[in-house]
Design an enzyme around this catalytic site. Structure first.
Site, mmCIF file in Angstrom:
data_model
loop_
_atom_site.group_PDB
_atom_site.id
_atom_site.type_symbol
_atom_site.label_atom_id
_atom_site.label_comp_id
_atom_site.label_asym_id
_atom_site.label_seq_id
_atom_site.Cartn_x
_atom_site.Cartn_y
_atom_site.Cartn_z
ATOM 1 C CE LYS A 142 -3.976 -2.122 2.188
ATOM 2 N NZ LYS A 142 -4.898 -2.153 3.343
ATOM 3 C CG PHE A 163 -7.025 1.191 20.952
ATOM 4 C CD1 PHE A 163 -6.834 2.300 21.760
ATOM 5 C CD2 PHE A 163 -8.197 1.098 20.222
ATOM 6 C CE1 PHE A 163 -7.786 3.296 21.844
ATOM 7 C CE2 PHE A 163 -9.163 2.084 20.299
ATOM 8 C CZ PHE A 163 -8.958 3.193 21.111
ATOM 9 C CB THR A 195 -0.294 0.871 15.895
ATOM 10 O OG1 THR A 195 -0.169 -0.523 15.634
ATOM 11 C CG2 THR A 195 0.766 1.616 15.106
ATOM 12 C CB CYS A 197 -5.981 11.921 29.115
ATOM 13 S SG CYS A 197 -4.474 12.744 29.601
ATOM 14 C CB CYS A 230 -13.330 -3.616 10.583
ATOM 15 S SG CYS A 230 -11.657 -4.168 10.771
ATOM 16 C CB CYS A 272 -2.330 10.780 31.979
ATOM 17 S SG CYS A 272 -1.958 10.021 30.384
HETATM 18 ZN ZN LIG Z 1 -2.473 11.773 28.995
#
Ligand SMILES: [Zn+2]
Length: 337
Positions: A82, A128, A130, A170, A183, A240
């Site tokens: 691609k 998620f 990556t 966060c 998907c 976080c």
């Molecule tokens: Zn954060």
């Protein structure tokens, strides 16, 4: 090129001639060149960005053509990577843009090099893991990045300015797991992709021309089929781990070596160290087992009910199984560990 090319965009007051000149000096990295990534790349090339780097690990298949707008039937027939197919199309769309297509899987080992030098990172990925890696590298290097995700008719996007706005961690401290659709189960429609990519590109233009005050500042989620609109104004999480404590767990972790590919009945195997395979020699070795097709970038071999696609860096996509152990054993048997 005449000054006509960007005249309609220059007439738009928030961009103007100065904004256009800034776009021309901008470098953007697009990680993942599927549905979202091709739409982002197409729009930014047309807008007159200075340089685009496209990173993608996959090759074009017929089932991509429904929504991945830079590809055509000949790309699918030739199983072109691609990143290569997209870069070729973009050069024809705007020859003034410096386009670089890189065939690679973004991992903790290479992502700093892949996005280094970029003024902005756009998320065109489908997983998620990556995205957290992009979040880590963006925070570490102070590069803005724009999250985007699409499943079915639902799309979501968030713009992250390091240390100034909430980051992905966060908003989602852990990857969503269990019970969420992918998907695989829900499919995906082109208009949902176009919606997310349009917001991402608009945000990208605002950042690149220096109009950060115009950013939407929300986690935007929209179901384009059911017209459900859910903007949320996220807050920075004082605890976080990523943006407050700067613990970059994904960037410091080891790359997963075997990963299930969404919606593909396929597994990807990634050797820990990149290799430099001789595809011609591998072809000769595999021909006794089944029909082999190859191009300059990859080789495909059908063995029993499986299809092995092997890239020159040693990475392989094995279709016909979702079992890591089966994928590992096929890899060890036919490609060598
Ligand atoms: Zn954060």
């Amino acid at each position: 090129m005449s000054s006509d090319r960007y005249s309609r965009q220059v007439l738009f007051p928030p961009i103007g001639p100065e904004g256009q000149a800034r776009l021309r000096r901008s470098r953007v990295a697009i990680v993942g060149c599927g549905a979202l990534g091709t739409a982002q790349a197409d729009a930014l090339a047309r807008a007159g960005i200075g340089a685009l780097r496209l990173v993608d690990r996959d090759f074009v298949e017929e089932s991509n053509l429904q929504r991945q707008t830079l590809f055509d039937e000949s790309d699918a027939r030739d199983s072109l990577p691609k990143a290569v197919a997209a870069a070729r199309k973009l050069k024809g769309i705007n020859s003034q843009v410096e386009v670089e297509g890189i065939i690679a899987d973004a991992t903790s080992a290479n992502v700093e090099n892949l996005v280094g030098g970029a003024h902005l990172i756009l998320d065109g990925t489908d997983n998620f893991e990556t995205r957290y890696l992009l979040n880590d590298v963006a925070l570490k290097r102070g590069i803005p990045w724009i999250y985007g995700a699409v499943v079915g008719s639902y799309a979501a996007t968030l713009t992250v300015l390091p240390q100034r706005t909430p980051c992905l961690a966060c908003v989602f401290p852990e990857p969503p797991r269990g019970g969420h659709e992918t998907c695989d189960t829900a499919g995906v429609i082109g208009p949902a992709v176009a919606w997310a990519a349009a917001i991402q590109v608009a945000e990208a233009l605002k950042i690149l021309v220096g109009r950060e005050e115009d950013l939407h500042g929300s986690l935007l989620a929209y179901d384009i089929w059911r017209h459900r609109w859910q903007p949320v104004r996220p807050q920075r999480d004082p605890d976080c781990l990523a943006c407050q404590k700067r613990q970059f767990r994904y960037l410091e972790g080891q790359a997963p070596t075997v990963m299930r590919l969404c919606g593909r009945d396929s597994m990807q195997i990634h050797p820990l160290e990149s290799r430099d395979l001789n595809l011609e020699a591998l072809r000769a070795r595999l021909e006794p087992f089944g029909p082999v097709r190859a191009n300059a970038f990859l080789l495909k071999c059908a063995i029993d009910s499986y299809e092995l696609t092997v890239f020159a860096d040693g990475r392989a996509i094995i279709r016909g199984t979702e079992e890591p152990a089966v994928a590992r054993s096929l890899y060890a048997k036919y490609i060598g560990s």
